[in-house]
Structures are given as C-alpha cells and as structure tokens.
Design an enzyme around this catalytic site. Structure first.
Site, PDB file in Angstrom:
ATOM      1  N   SER A 145      10.282  58.741 -40.181  1.00 12.79           N
ATOM      2  CA  SER A 145       9.695  57.777 -41.106  1.00 12.79           C
ATOM      3  C   SER A 145      10.256  56.373 -40.870  1.00 12.79           C
ATOM      4  O   SER A 145      10.133  55.822 -39.791  1.00 12.79           O
ATOM      5  CB  SER A 145       9.914  58.254 -42.542  1.00 12.79           C
ATOM      6  OG  SER A 145       9.216  57.448 -43.456  1.00 12.79           O
ATOM      7  N   ASP A 301       4.816  51.854 -43.168  1.00 16.34           N
ATOM      8  CA  ASP A 301       6.059  52.167 -42.475  1.00 16.34           C
ATOM      9  C   ASP A 301       5.697  52.891 -41.173  1.00 16.34           C
ATOM     10  O   ASP A 301       4.524  53.149 -40.907  1.00 16.34           O
ATOM     11  CB  ASP A 301       7.000  52.965 -43.376  1.00 16.34           C
ATOM     12  CG  ASP A 301       6.487  54.352 -43.722  1.00 16.34           C
ATOM     13  OD1 ASP A 301       5.272  54.578 -43.607  1.00 16.34           O
ATOM     14  OD2 ASP A 301       7.295  55.213 -44.098  1.00 16.34           O
ATOM     15  N   ASP A 303       5.576  55.852 -39.889  1.00 20.54           N
ATOM     16  CA  ASP A 303       4.714  57.039 -39.842  1.00 20.54           C
ATOM     17  C   ASP A 303       3.515  56.905 -40.770  1.00 20.54           C
ATOM     18  O   ASP A 303       2.739  57.846 -40.933  1.00 20.54           O
ATOM     19  CB  ASP A 303       5.500  58.321 -40.126  1.00 20.54           C
ATOM     20  CG  ASP A 303       5.983  58.430 -41.562  1.00 20.54           C
ATOM     21  OD1 ASP A 303       6.294  57.380 -42.165  1.00 20.54           O
ATOM     22  OD2 ASP A 303       6.089  59.564 -42.077  1.00 20.54           O
ATOM     23  N   ASP A 305       2.985  56.747 -43.941  1.00 17.41           N
ATOM     24  CA  ASP A 305       2.794  57.425 -45.226  1.00 17.41           C
ATOM     25  C   ASP A 305       3.135  56.514 -46.405  1.00 17.41           C
ATOM     26  O   ASP A 305       2.822  56.844 -47.545  1.00 17.41           O
ATOM     27  CB  ASP A 305       3.566  58.747 -45.299  1.00 17.41           C
ATOM     28  CG  ASP A 305       5.079  58.592 -45.260  1.00 17.41           C
ATOM     29  OD1 ASP A 305       5.564  57.492 -44.928  1.00 17.41           O
ATOM     30  OD2 ASP A 305       5.779  59.588 -45.544  1.00 17.41           O
TER      31      ASP A 305
END
Length: 567
Positions: A145, A301, A303, A305
């Site tokens: 992440s 961000d 990734d 999500d």
C-alpha cells in the site's frame, strides 16, 4: 543460531536473499541477524506486511511460499470446493510484488487450487472485486500500500469479498506454522496453465471492473462534469490508467495527470513517503492543479485503495480535506442521491461522529465498528437487510467504499464519486467549502485530530494505568461516559454500565461535556499511545466559517495539550 541460518540458506529459493544472509553472517552483524530470526513475520487480519529481506521476520520468497502453503491448507479445511472455486491473485508495482504473486500462484496450483492471476499490476480494489465476480474462495493482493519502498505485503480477502477477520487470521497463521516445517511444493505456471489450474486475468477482466463501476447507480450523477478541472496523481502506483479511464467515462474532460508520478515505480522517486497524508506527498498534484486552475487536486495511494483530495480555496490556494471531511461530504451527498430511509452507512470508532448526525438527519441507519476497513465491510454485510441496504462506509485514514460492488475501500470509485459530488455543487454556483460550511452550520463545527504520545521506556502498561485511575475531567471538560472496549463495557455518569456490542479491543473512549471526545489506543508492543481527538463547537448565525473554525481549533489545541500533559 548457525543451524537456523544454514536451514534458511538451504530452503531459500532466491539467490539475492541467500547472498544477503551470507553477507550478514560474514560481517557478524549479530543484532541485524537476531532481528531477522527472532520470530516469524506475524500473520494477522491485515495478512503480512514487513521489510523485504532474508530471514523469517522479513518479506521474501520463502516466507511467501510458506504463507501461501498455509493459506491453501486453511482454505481446503474451510471449503469443500476450495479447489474448484479458486483464489484471485494480483499485485502492485513494487520490485518483488510480481515474483511474490507468481510464487503464491505456483504454491496454490500445486495443491490443485484454481488460481485467477492478473497478467499485470492491478489496483487492490480491482483484485478484491474478483472474489465475488468469480465466486472465489479468497483473494490475495501482494502490496504494501502506502508504506515506504523497502516494504511489501500479502493481503488476504475471504470469500465474501472483504478482508479477513478473526478467526480466519489465526487459522491461517496456524497452518503457516505447519507449512514452515514441511517441504514445499510448487507447480511451474506454464504447467499449471496446461493442467487447467491457472487462468490469466487479461485486459477483459480489468474492463469488467470498469463496466461494473460505470453501471454503479451511485456513480450516475452526470451533472455538468466537463465544467470542473481535476488534477490527479497515482503517486507512482497502479491507479492511473483505470482512474483516468473512469473519469473520462463519467464525462470529465478537464483531467490533468502528474506524468512524473503516473507509471508504477516501487522506488517512489519523487516522494519521501508514498502516503497522501504525509507532508509534501501532494505537492506535485497541487502544483499541477494550480497550473490549470483545477478545482480538485486528487490522489490515490500506490495500490489505489485510498483517495485524497485538496480543494481550491477562494484565494486560489489549495487545502487538503481530512478523511473525516471527505467522509461526511460523501455521506450527505450519497444520502441525497437515494431513498435515505432505506440506506445503511457507517464509520469506525475513531472517525468523526458527525456522520451519525448526518445519517439521523436523513433518516438513514448508522453503524459503527472497530478501527479497520475489514470491520466496516464485514459488519455491513451482517447488518444490511431488504429494508436497509448498505450505501457507504469510511474510515478517517482516507478509506471509502461507495456501494457494494467492492467490499473494501476503493480509491478509484471514490475518485469518480467525489468528482461528481463536486461537479454538482459547482454547477449550482457552490463550492466544496460552501457544502462543508452548510453541514457544520446544521450540526455543529466538528474538528478531528490524531496524535501519538511516546511514553518512557520503563513505563508500566499504559492501558492498565489508565484503567486504574480514570480521569474525571480532561481540559476542563467533565468525563461523562467512558467506553472500555477491552472489557466491552460503557460506564455512564450515574455509575451504571452498558454492554458494548463490538469485539474486544484495547481501546478507551472518553466522552466529554460539550460533545468532545478522546479515543486512546495503547500500544501492546511499546510505551506509546495513539490518540484521536474530536471537538464540537457551536456555529452562531453571525459567525463566519473562518471564525467558527478558529474557535473550534483553539478548543482542539487546548484539548490535545491538556490531555498530553495528563499522561
């Protein structure tokens, strides 16, 4: 320890980490070696996350293979048809992520479990979406992440499409321990494909996610989208292509992408910390927004999500909205787009209580969970009914889910929904700031903040100390209710208690006179407190937004200073 090192070197399939371990041994770096071999990297409700490197307390190919083996064992113990239903696997743009994902696929297919593997990097919500789409038993996303470049992670989703919660975390962990003491079996991916165990998720799968988002009833507000400008950054992550595509599908024509941060790059060369909440991380997208006069400067961000946004102010400068401000704007907006009386919305115990007020004002059902998006979606599935359908949930750390197409936070659909929210306001001659002011005037001026308090290394367990001597007042405000989630009890001012219907957790919440609140989460591993503060101040009719905000901020500053002085 030498025996442990030798055993690791014998098993490790990666020449890079073998060489790294041999170098540490040769250089007699005893402290570093001790840290890497003192324990296994702990598998919890967020799966695995840690620094990449050699040893069981790091992220590496051997740890991934052992973890995947344990996951496969556990899935087969829980689902009689686990092999047929299979597992969806995707990965982000970090240097080791593709290899870790392929190792996971090789392990699971060796057990006869069908695997749906993305052919390229994929945003976390696109992978999570696949669980329900394929009726899979689980999903794995290899991602760290927004953590620094030296980290990676292994996130697991259950068959309901949400992140795992107890008891599955401990169940998988116990099977990983079994796998760590066995010989590992892997099936080369070409053989797995030939045997029908491996399905590659090509471009058409990504387009299925796109089509599903475009058919989401909550993303159908096409009020003058071409009238506002949206600057965007993927922050060197995997979100750009789908984010830009979805915005174009929704009719947004003034979209400007930060080209230096558009392509996946796990070294994150232009940001010190790839987290939109960190100081400086949004500088390039704000500069791009200013260059084009765009109303919004948005980010995912790495990734994709999570979603962050800075909004143009009347003076032409930009200010970041907090996660709570975005969440409350979303809550109000989405309830006005639907039959609110039949909707279910929620947030976590450390997020703003303003969402509860907004839900009540619209006649919607509100729910609250422990910290972590895994709770928001799992609890939503339990609570929703024919008369109360899940609409929206958020956590203050920039996580939002709009509707039930993805049962996890989705920064891509949030980007589209917020852009639509903004376009509707601006088409009416209003701004985001006007809408925030209207909510504050209706419900009170809410300000939320978070701080960590470091304690002396030899301090006794801070949770025990706080429970042994509970405060009567904080910053001159009487403590009216104490919620202790460890014992699942709510202590009322009259001495009576109520049961808290949430899982046990080491959290204390002090509800203060005037609507203020202090949430304390003692660390279980170090002398440290994570504290969340909320103040609610009146908003007089003759006060300006700035005056009300300054007054509330002064109260917040006093609350934080006084509370930290008490610890």
């Amino acid at each position: 320890m030498t025996e442990q090192y030798n055993q690791w070197l014998t098993q490790d399939p990666d020449p890079r980490t073998r060489e790294e371990l041999q170098r540490l041994i040769a250089e007699q770096q005893t402290e570093e070696l001790a840290d890497r071999f003192r324990s296994r990297l702990e598998f919890g409700t967020a799966g695995l996350r840690g620094k990449v490197g050699a040893g069981p307390n790091r992220m590496n190919r051997l740890v991934i293979q052992q973890t995947a083996t344990g996951l496969g064992y556990y899935l087969q113990s829980q689902f009689s048809d686990a092999k047929q239903r299979g597992v969806v696997i995707g990965y982000d743009g970090r240097p080791d992520s593709k290899q870790f994902a392929h190792d996971t696929a090789s392990v699971l297919t060796a057990q006869g479990i069908k695997v749906y593997l993305t052919h390229d990097v994929a945003a976390t919500p696109i992978v999570a979406f696949g669980v329900r789409h394929f009726n899979a038993a689980a999903a794995v996303v290899v991602t760290a992440s927004h953590n620094p470049p030296e980290y990676n992670g292994f996130k697991v989703y259950w068959d309901n499409g949400a992140q795992i919660i107890p008891p599955h975390d401990s169940g998988i962990a116990s099977q990983i321990d079994v796998a760590a003491n066995e010989d590992l079996n892997l099936l080369p991916l070409d053989q797995a494909e030939q045997q029908g165990h491996l399905v590659w998720l090509e471009g058409d799968y990504y387009q299925t996610y796109r089509a599903t988002m475009n058919s989401n009833a909550l993303l159908q507000n096409n009020t003058d989208p071409s009238s506002i400008g949206v600057a965007y950054t993927a922050m060197h992550g995997v979100g750009a292509r789908m984010a830009e595509t979805l915005l174009a599908d929704a009719g947004f024509t003034q979209v400007y992408s930060v080209k230096e941060q558009r392509e996946p790059d796990g070294t994150f060369p232009t940001v010190n910390f790839p987290n939109p909440e960190e100081a400086g991380a949004m500088d390039m997208v704000i500069a791009l927004a200013k260059q084009h006069g765009a109303q919004l400067a948005c980010a995912n961000d790495p990734d994709a999500d999570r979603f962050a946004v800075a909004v143009q102010k009347p003076d032409g400068e930009y200010q970041m909205l907090t996660g709570d401000q975005v969440g409350c704007l979303f809550g109000h907006y989405l309830l006005t787009q639907t039959d609110a009386s039949k909707q279910l919305i929620g947030n976590t115990i450390v997020s703003s209580s303003l969402l509860n007020k907004i839900a009540n004002a619209h006649g919607a059902e509100y729910y609250q969970t422990l910290t972590g998006f895994k709770w928001l979606t799992n609890v939503a599935m339990q609570k929703q009914s024919d008369d109360s359908q899940f609409l929206f949930a958020y956590e203050e750390a920039l996580g939002y889910t709009v509707g039930n197409k993805v049962w996890d936070k989705d920064g891509l659909s949030a980007l589209v929904a917020f852009s639509q929210l903004a376009a509707e306001l601006y088409s009416q001659g209003k701004t985001i700031w006007d809408q925030l002011e209207a909510l504050y005037r209706q419900h009170g001026m809410y300000i939320n903040a978070q701080r960590s308090i470091a304690l002396a290394p030899n301090s006794p367990p801070v949770g025990d100390k706080l429970r042994a001597d509970p405060p009567k007042a904080i910053a001159g405000r009487n403590v009216e209710v104490i919620e202790d989630f460890k014992v699942q009890q709510r202590l009322m001012a009259d001495g009576t208690t109520q049961t808290i219907d949430l899982p046990a957790s080491d959290v204390l919440i002090y509800h203060l006179a005037g609507g203020a609140r202090v949430v304390v989460r003692p660390s279980g591993t170090e002398p440290k407190l994570k504290c969340y503060y909320e103040v609610v101040e009146g908003f007089a009719a003759d006060e300006s937004f700035a005056e009300a905000q300054d007054k509330a901020q002064l109260a917040m500053d006093m609350l934080i200073a006084e509370h930290q002085h008490m610890i």
